[in-house]
Write a protein that holds these residues in place. Structure first.
Motif, short mmCIF file in Angstrom:
data_model
loop_
_atom_site.label_atom_id
_atom_site.label_comp_id
_atom_site.label_asym_id
_atom_site.label_seq_id
_atom_site.Cartn_x
_atom_site.Cartn_y
_atom_site.Cartn_z
N GLN A 1 0.83 -1.21 0.00
CA GLN A 1 0.00 0.00 0.00
C GLN A 1 0.87 1.26 0.00
OE1 GLN A 1 -2.40 -0.70 3.50
NE2 GLN A 1 -3.99 -1.79 2.35
N GLY A 2 1.95 1.25 0.76
CA GLY A 2 2.84 2.40 0.82
C GLY A 2 3.50 2.68 -0.52
N PHE A 3 4.02 1.64 -1.19
CA PHE A 3 4.63 1.83 -2.50
C PHE A 3 3.60 2.32 -3.52
CE2 PHE A 3 8.17 -1.13 -1.21
CZ PHE A 3 9.22 -0.26 -1.49
N THR A 4 2.41 1.73 -3.48
CA THR A 4 1.35 2.12 -4.41
C THR A 4 0.93 3.58 -4.18
OG1 THR A 4 0.56 -0.16 -4.52
CG2 THR A 4 -0.98 1.55 -5.22
N ALA A 5 0.83 3.98 -2.93
CA ALA A 5 0.45 5.36 -2.61
C ALA A 5 1.48 6.36 -3.12
CB ALA A 5 0.26 5.52 -1.10
N LYS A 6 2.73 5.93 -3.24
CA LYS A 6 3.79 6.81 -3.74
C LYS A 6 3.96 6.72 -5.26
CE LYS A 6 5.16 8.59 0.14
NZ LYS A 6 5.12 10.02 0.41
N GLY A 7 3.05 6.00 -5.92
CA GLY A 7 3.05 5.97 -7.38
C GLY A 7 3.75 4.79 -8.03
N SER A 8 4.20 3.82 -7.25
CA SER A 8 4.85 2.65 -7.83
C SER A 8 3.80 1.61 -8.22
CB SER A 8 5.81 2.01 -6.83
OG SER A 8 6.86 2.88 -6.52
N THR A 9 4.11 0.86 -9.25
CA THR A 9 3.28 -0.28 -9.61
C THR A 9 3.84 -1.48 -8.88
OG1 THR A 9 2.86 0.69 -11.77
CG2 THR A 9 2.41 -1.67 -11.52
N VAL A 10 3.05 -2.05 -7.99
CA VAL A 10 3.53 -3.10 -7.10
C VAL A 10 2.54 -4.26 -7.09
CG1 VAL A 10 4.15 -3.64 -4.71
CG2 VAL A 10 4.61 -1.38 -5.61
N GLU A 11 3.08 -5.46 -7.04
CA GLU A 11 2.25 -6.64 -6.89
C GLU A 11 2.75 -7.40 -5.67
OE1 GLU A 11 1.18 -10.80 -9.18
OE2 GLU A 11 2.18 -9.21 -10.29
N GLU A 12 1.85 -7.70 -4.77
CA GLU A 12 2.21 -8.45 -3.56
C GLU A 12 2.13 -9.94 -3.87
OE1 GLU A 12 0.30 -9.05 0.91
OE2 GLU A 12 -0.30 -7.33 -0.30
N ILE A 13 3.21 -10.66 -3.54
CA ILE A 13 3.19 -12.11 -3.69
C ILE A 13 3.62 -12.73 -2.36
CG2 ILE A 13 3.62 -12.08 -6.18
CD1 ILE A 13 6.53 -12.90 -5.55
N SER A 14 3.19 -13.93 -2.14
CA SER A 14 3.55 -14.63 -0.91
C SER A 14 4.48 -15.79 -1.27
CB SER A 14 2.29 -15.16 -0.23
OG SER A 14 2.62 -15.87 0.94
N ILE A 15 5.65 -15.81 -0.64
CA ILE A 15 6.59 -16.90 -0.83
C ILE A 15 7.04 -17.38 0.55
CG2 ILE A 15 7.36 -16.20 -3.13
CD1 ILE A 15 9.75 -14.80 -1.88
N THR A 16 7.50 -18.60 0.62
CA THR A 16 7.92 -19.14 1.91
C THR A 16 9.41 -18.97 2.18
OG1 THR A 16 8.16 -21.34 0.93
CG2 THR A 16 6.04 -20.83 1.97
N ALA A 17 10.16 -18.64 1.14
CA ALA A 17 11.61 -18.42 1.27
C ALA A 17 12.05 -17.54 0.11
CB ALA A 17 12.35 -19.76 1.25
N PRO A 18 13.16 -16.83 0.26
CA PRO A 18 13.66 -16.02 -0.85
C PRO A 18 13.89 -16.90 -2.09
CG PRO A 18 14.82 -15.46 1.16
CD PRO A 18 13.99 -16.69 1.46
N LEU A 19 13.66 -16.32 -3.26
CA LEU A 19 13.84 -17.05 -4.51
C LEU A 19 15.30 -17.04 -4.94
CD1 LEU A 19 10.79 -15.72 -6.59
CD2 LEU A 19 10.93 -17.80 -5.21
N SER A 20 15.69 -18.10 -5.63
CA SER A 20 17.02 -18.12 -6.24
C SER A 20 17.03 -17.04 -7.32
CB SER A 20 17.29 -19.49 -6.86
OG SER A 20 16.43 -19.69 -7.98
N ASP A 21 18.22 -16.67 -7.76
CA ASP A 21 18.31 -15.66 -8.81
C ASP A 21 17.60 -16.13 -10.08
OD1 ASP A 21 19.67 -13.92 -7.17
OD2 ASP A 21 21.65 -14.48 -7.92
N ALA A 22 17.73 -17.40 -10.43
CA ALA A 22 17.09 -17.92 -11.64
C ALA A 22 15.56 -17.86 -11.50
CB ALA A 22 17.55 -19.35 -11.92
#
Length: 148
Positions: A12-33
């Motif tokens: 919500q904060g990023f969107t309010a400042k004009g960014s296009t943001v999509e919230e996703i739920s992950i259980t661990a950080p993703l690998s670079d690939a």
């Protein structure tokens, strides 16, 4: 959960400042690939992962109007083809003075808002979020332009 609440507030904060943001739920950080695949599928240029390690408030009436706020968050910023451009840990333990005209709940909300703003506005995070993408290397050629 606390992670879901914080994720929604950050989005919500990023969107309010004009960014296009999509919230996703992950259980661990993703690998670079995996991050590169996800970003390309969604035509995005950055993946920001907040790893919530600790987010604890302790309101103890015997502390004479103070409450504790212990936090630890890892911030990871990845870009397609570049991988991790920032991995930074933010850990803090604060004793916050209460204010007589505010409820504990409102003071806690103010404290976590201030903490998130501090993290997002740190020079390192700001730079990772706003710096232009690196130029493609020989291993990752630029998209070919259509021939006429």
């Amino acid at each position: 959960t606390a992670a879901e609440l914080l994720s929604t507030r950050i989005t919500q904060g990023f969107t309010a400042k004009g960014s296009t943001v999509e919230e996703i739920s992950i259980t661990a950080p993703l690998s670079d690939a995996a991050a590169t695949t996800l970003l390309r599928e969604r035509s995005a240029d950055r993946l920001v992962t907040f790893v919530l390690k600790e987010w604890h408030f302790d309101v103890n009436a015997s502390w004479v109007g103070k409450f504790r706020f212990d936090s630890e968050i890892d911030v990871i910023v990845q870009r397609p083809g570049e991988g991790v451009v920032l991995r930074q840990n933010f850990k803090d333990s604060q004793a916050i003075q209460g204010e007589g005209d505010k409820s504990w709940a409102n003071m806690i909300l103010e404290a976590y808002k201030a903490k998130l703003e501090q993290i997002i506005n740190s020079p390192e995070v700001r730079n990772a979020l706003t710096a232009p993408a690196a130029t493609p290397t020989a291993a990752e050629p630029a998209a070919a332009s259509p021939s006429s």
